[in-house]
Design a protein around this motif. Structure first.
Motif, PDB file in Angstrom:
ATOM      1  N   GLU A  13       0.773  -1.384   0.010  1.00 17.65           N
ATOM      2  CA  GLU A  13      -0.030   0.134   0.175  1.00 17.65           C
ATOM      3  C   GLU A  13       1.012   1.266  -0.069  1.00 17.65           C
ATOM      4  OE1 GLU A  13      -3.455   1.189   2.588  1.00 17.65           O
ATOM      5  OE2 GLU A  13      -3.684  -1.397   2.985  1.00 17.65           O
ATOM      6  N   LEU A  14       2.083   1.242   0.870  1.00 20.08           N
ATOM      7  CA  LEU A  14       2.809   2.292   0.901  1.00 20.08           C
ATOM      8  C   LEU A  14       3.385   2.636  -0.506  1.00 20.08           C
ATOM      9  CD1 LEU A  14       4.320   4.291   2.602  1.00 20.08           C
ATOM     10  CD2 LEU A  14       6.384   2.731   2.865  1.00 20.08           C
ATOM     11  N   GLN A  15       4.035   1.658  -1.045  1.00 19.50           N
ATOM     12  CA  GLN A  15       4.558   1.760  -2.662  1.00 19.50           C
ATOM     13  C   GLN A  15       3.583   2.437  -3.457  1.00 19.50           C
ATOM     14  OE1 GLN A  15       5.845  -1.959  -3.836  1.00 19.50           O
ATOM     15  NE2 GLN A  15       7.939  -2.073  -2.403  1.00 19.50           N
ATOM     16  N   ASP A  16       2.121   1.774  -3.313  1.00 22.02           N
ATOM     17  CA  ASP A  16       1.160   2.436  -4.223  1.00 22.02           C
ATOM     18  C   ASP A  16       1.100   4.067  -3.901  1.00 22.02           C
ATOM     19  OD1 ASP A  16      -2.180   2.243  -4.646  1.00 22.02           O
ATOM     20  OD2 ASP A  16      -1.011   1.768  -6.257  1.00 22.02           O
ATOM     21  N   ALA A  17       1.009   4.113  -2.645  1.00 13.28           N
ATOM     22  CA  ALA A  17       0.530   5.490  -2.285  1.00 13.28           C
ATOM     23  C   ALA A  17       1.558   6.277  -2.633  1.00 13.28           C
ATOM     24  CB  ALA A  17       0.595   5.736  -0.772  1.00 13.28           C
ATOM     25  N   ILE A  18       2.798   6.079  -2.561  1.00 14.53           N
ATOM     26  CA  ILE A  18       4.132   6.982  -3.086  1.00 14.53           C
ATOM     27  C   ILE A  18       3.907   7.058  -4.631  1.00 14.53           C
ATOM     28  CG2 ILE A  18       6.486   6.960  -3.524  1.00 14.53           C
ATOM     29  CD1 ILE A  18       6.574   5.541  -0.842  1.00 14.53           C
ATOM     30  N   ARG A  19       3.520   6.071  -5.353  1.00 12.04           N
ATOM     31  CA  ARG A  19       3.402   5.925  -6.924  1.00 12.04           C
ATOM     32  C   ARG A  19       2.472   7.123  -7.276  1.00 12.04           C
ATOM     33  NH1 ARG A  19       4.110   0.706  -7.628  1.00 12.04           N
ATOM     34  NH2 ARG A  19       2.131   0.620  -7.280  1.00 12.04           N
ATOM     35  N   GLU A  76       1.862   9.550  -5.431  1.00 15.85           N
ATOM     36  CA  GLU A  76       2.026  10.825  -4.922  1.00 15.85           C
ATOM     37  C   GLU A  76       1.303  11.337  -3.725  1.00 15.85           C
ATOM     38  OE1 GLU A  76       4.356  13.548  -7.142  1.00 15.85           O
ATOM     39  OE2 GLU A  76       3.581  12.675  -8.890  1.00 15.85           O
ATOM     40  N   ALA A  77       0.559  10.175  -2.918  1.00 18.27           N
ATOM     41  CA  ALA A  77      -0.163  10.669  -1.864  1.00 18.27           C
ATOM     42  C   ALA A  77       0.589  10.592  -0.770  1.00 18.27           C
ATOM     43  CB  ALA A  77      -1.731   9.554  -1.806  1.00 18.27           C
ATOM     44  N   TYR A  78       1.524  11.629  -0.486  1.00 15.49           N
ATOM     45  CA  TYR A  78       2.239  11.682   0.580  1.00 15.49           C
ATOM     46  C   TYR A  78       1.756  11.721   1.843  1.00 15.49           C
ATOM     47  CZ  TYR A  78       5.740  12.320  -3.268  1.00 15.49           C
ATOM     48  OH  TYR A  78       6.044  12.267  -4.525  1.00 15.49           O
TER      49      TYR A  78
END
Lengths: 172, 352
Positions: free
Chosen positions: A138-144, A146-148
């Protein structure tokens, strides 16, 4: 060449990464814009006051309003005490005050990534359970995406979970 | 505690071992800061909490192969002068000597390592070598740290490394330092320039006893200024390189002082100090450190002084205030100390 995010004229030579107001901020800056933003580089200056630095960062960071009422749930250290003494109260404080510590560590050390010796017992952890793996995806997805803000929350959750795991293994 | 054996054993290892650059570098030291996970740092524990933590760390030390038989000293059992004595030996820090918290120290491997418990951090591991030998000191510290890490869970962040009370120590928790004798750079006035040049390499200079202390007897501690973002070996190499550079400057300075037009003035300074050492009846600690430093310089530039450098090193330790009081077995007023210091120096140098 990466252009400076500040002036968009000069080439960026400094990369800044930090959490401000719960949001992951990444900045590419040229030297003069970095100076204008009050960034100090430890190798370029022989003396500094830790207290001033903590106070500075608190002012500069919009995180102030959210962090100012924070206290550590493990040892009770308040943000005001940390600001006054520049000293932490326990290992858990590093999570509690992460938003001000990240830029502070960068200023003191010129880095926020430990690459030295690791805690042996952490290294010997068994493979993380599914829940942890899911959070990391989920973290990787969020970074992709750009939902920081989301990413910062997830990072904290992951960190807490990893600590719990370390502790469980640690007491065995 | 067997103080007699500690007193007599004047850290012979300062002379032994394979350390380099001994004409300039007296001592190499590695310090590691560690904290037990989920226990507040010592300053935020009450006496019971500190005692419990101390027992927990001591238990871990007892189970570690390298420390199982090492003597443990409970600082709360000691008189003030005894704590000061341990500080003068660099076996504990000044903070630990003048404070009443529940603290202790394990002294191992022939005084080559100490484990301070409940200093600023829960654990402060120190490892020493004579001369420039940071790698050997690091290998010992690393080994013992790993042994203790088998028994204790440390506060550790995967991104920021080891968590310490002061954020300036976070990451590796490592301070690699060398104690340097720099009389020529002090005499020719280049010392400030040389020390100022260190900052850009991430290196700091401090006084004899550590942070915020002044430089006695032309002694300076050179160490890494940051602890996060590099590996331990990288930091150790950086300090080692800086120390080698300073040693070169110091030797150039000594060479210049021993040639015309400075030769006579240098000889005069050395022999005046020698005269005081041999004949004075009252010597303060500051003066002793200064004249011992000048005589040491005299030996380094080849003046035929009838004294072994090891005796000078030993006198630097033994003439410290708490050492004198431990030797005499009683508290001494300052003027008594000055008299005893002068007598001890004359005795160690042999009757003229």
């Amino acid at each position: 060449m990466i252009l400076c995010n500040g002036c968009a004229k000069h080439s960026a030579t400094i990369y800044f990464k930090g959490i401000v107001n719960g949001q992951m901020i990444k900045l590419h800056l040229c030297e003069s814009c970095a100076k204008k933003k009050g960034m100090v580089f430890p190798f370029a200056k022989s003396t500094f006051s830790l207290g001033d630095m903590v106070a500075d960062l608190a002012k500069a960071s919009k995180a102030r309003s959210s962090v100012v009422n924070t206290f550590c749930r493990r040892c009770g250290l308040t943000y005001a005490e940390f600001q006054q003494t520049s000293q932490l109260g326990c290992g858990r404080c590093y999570e509690t005050f992460a938003s001000v510590l990240e830029p502070l560590l960068l200023r003191i050390h010129g880095s926020t990534q430990h690459i030295g010796k690791t805690q042996r017992r952490t290294v010997r952890l068994p493979a993380p359970p599914q829940e942890l793996a899911r959070l990391k995806l989920e973290l990787q997805d969020a970074i992709r995406r750009e939902a920081y803000e989301k990413a910062a929350l997830l990072r904290d959750q992951i960190r807490q979970m990893e600590e719990r795991l370390t502790r469980q293994t640690g007491e065995a | 505690m067997n103080w007699d054996s500690l007193l007599k054993e004047d850290r012979r290892w300062m002379e032994d071992g394979g350390g380099a650059d001994r004409d300039v570098v007296i001592l190499s030291r590695i310090r590691l800061a560690r904290n037990v996970v989920d226990v507040p740092f010592p300053a935020r524990l009450d006496k019971e909490g500190q005692r419990a933590l101390l027992n927990r760390v001591l238990q871990a030390a007892r189970a570690a192969a390298s420390l199982s038989a090492s003597p443990f000293i409970d600082l709360t059992d000691l008189k003030k002068v005894e704590r000061q004595f341990l500080m003068e030996r660099h076996l504990i820090s000044p903070e630990m000597a003048f404070d009443s918290a529940e603290r202790g120290v394990v002294i191992g491997e022939g005084q080559k390592m100490t484990l301070m418990i409940n200093e600023e951090d829960h654990l402060r591991l120190q490892s020493f070598e004579g001369g420039r030998a940071l790698e050997a000191a690091w290998e010992r510290a690393d080994r013992i740290d790993s042994e203790l890490g088998e028994k204790l869970s440390y506060a550790f962040d995967s991104e920021w490394g080891f968590c310490t009370r002061c954020p300036t120590n976070a990451g590796t928790g490592l301070r690699a330092s060398c104690l340097l004798h720099l009389p020529a750079l002090v005499m020719n006035g280049d010392i400030q320039k040389v020390l100022d040049g260190l900052a850009s390499a991430g290196i700091t200079a401090r006084g004899f006893y550590g942070e915020r202390s002044k430089a006695f007897g032309d002694l300076f501690q050179i160490s890494n200024s940051t602890t996060l973002g590099h590996t331990e070996r990288e930091m150790i190499e950086a300090v080692g390189r800086a120390v080698q550079g300073i040693a070169r400057y110091e030797r150039q300075g000594r060479a210049a002082l021993s040639e015309a037009p400075h030769r006579t003035a240098t000889e005069d300074a050395v022999y005046r100090s020698w005269g005081i050492l041999r004949h004075a009846r009252l010597i303060s600690y500051d003066e002793a450190m200064l004249i011992l430093s000048r005589v040491r310089l005299g030996l380094q530039i080849g003046l035929p002084l009838p004294v072994d450098p090891a005796v000078l090193n030993s006198l630097m330790l033994l003439t410290q205030p708490a050492h004198l009081q431990m030797l005499s077995g009683s508290a001494l007023r300052i003027e008594e100390r000055d008299r005893m210091r002068a007598a001890l120096i004359r005795e160690k140098l042999g009757k003229p």
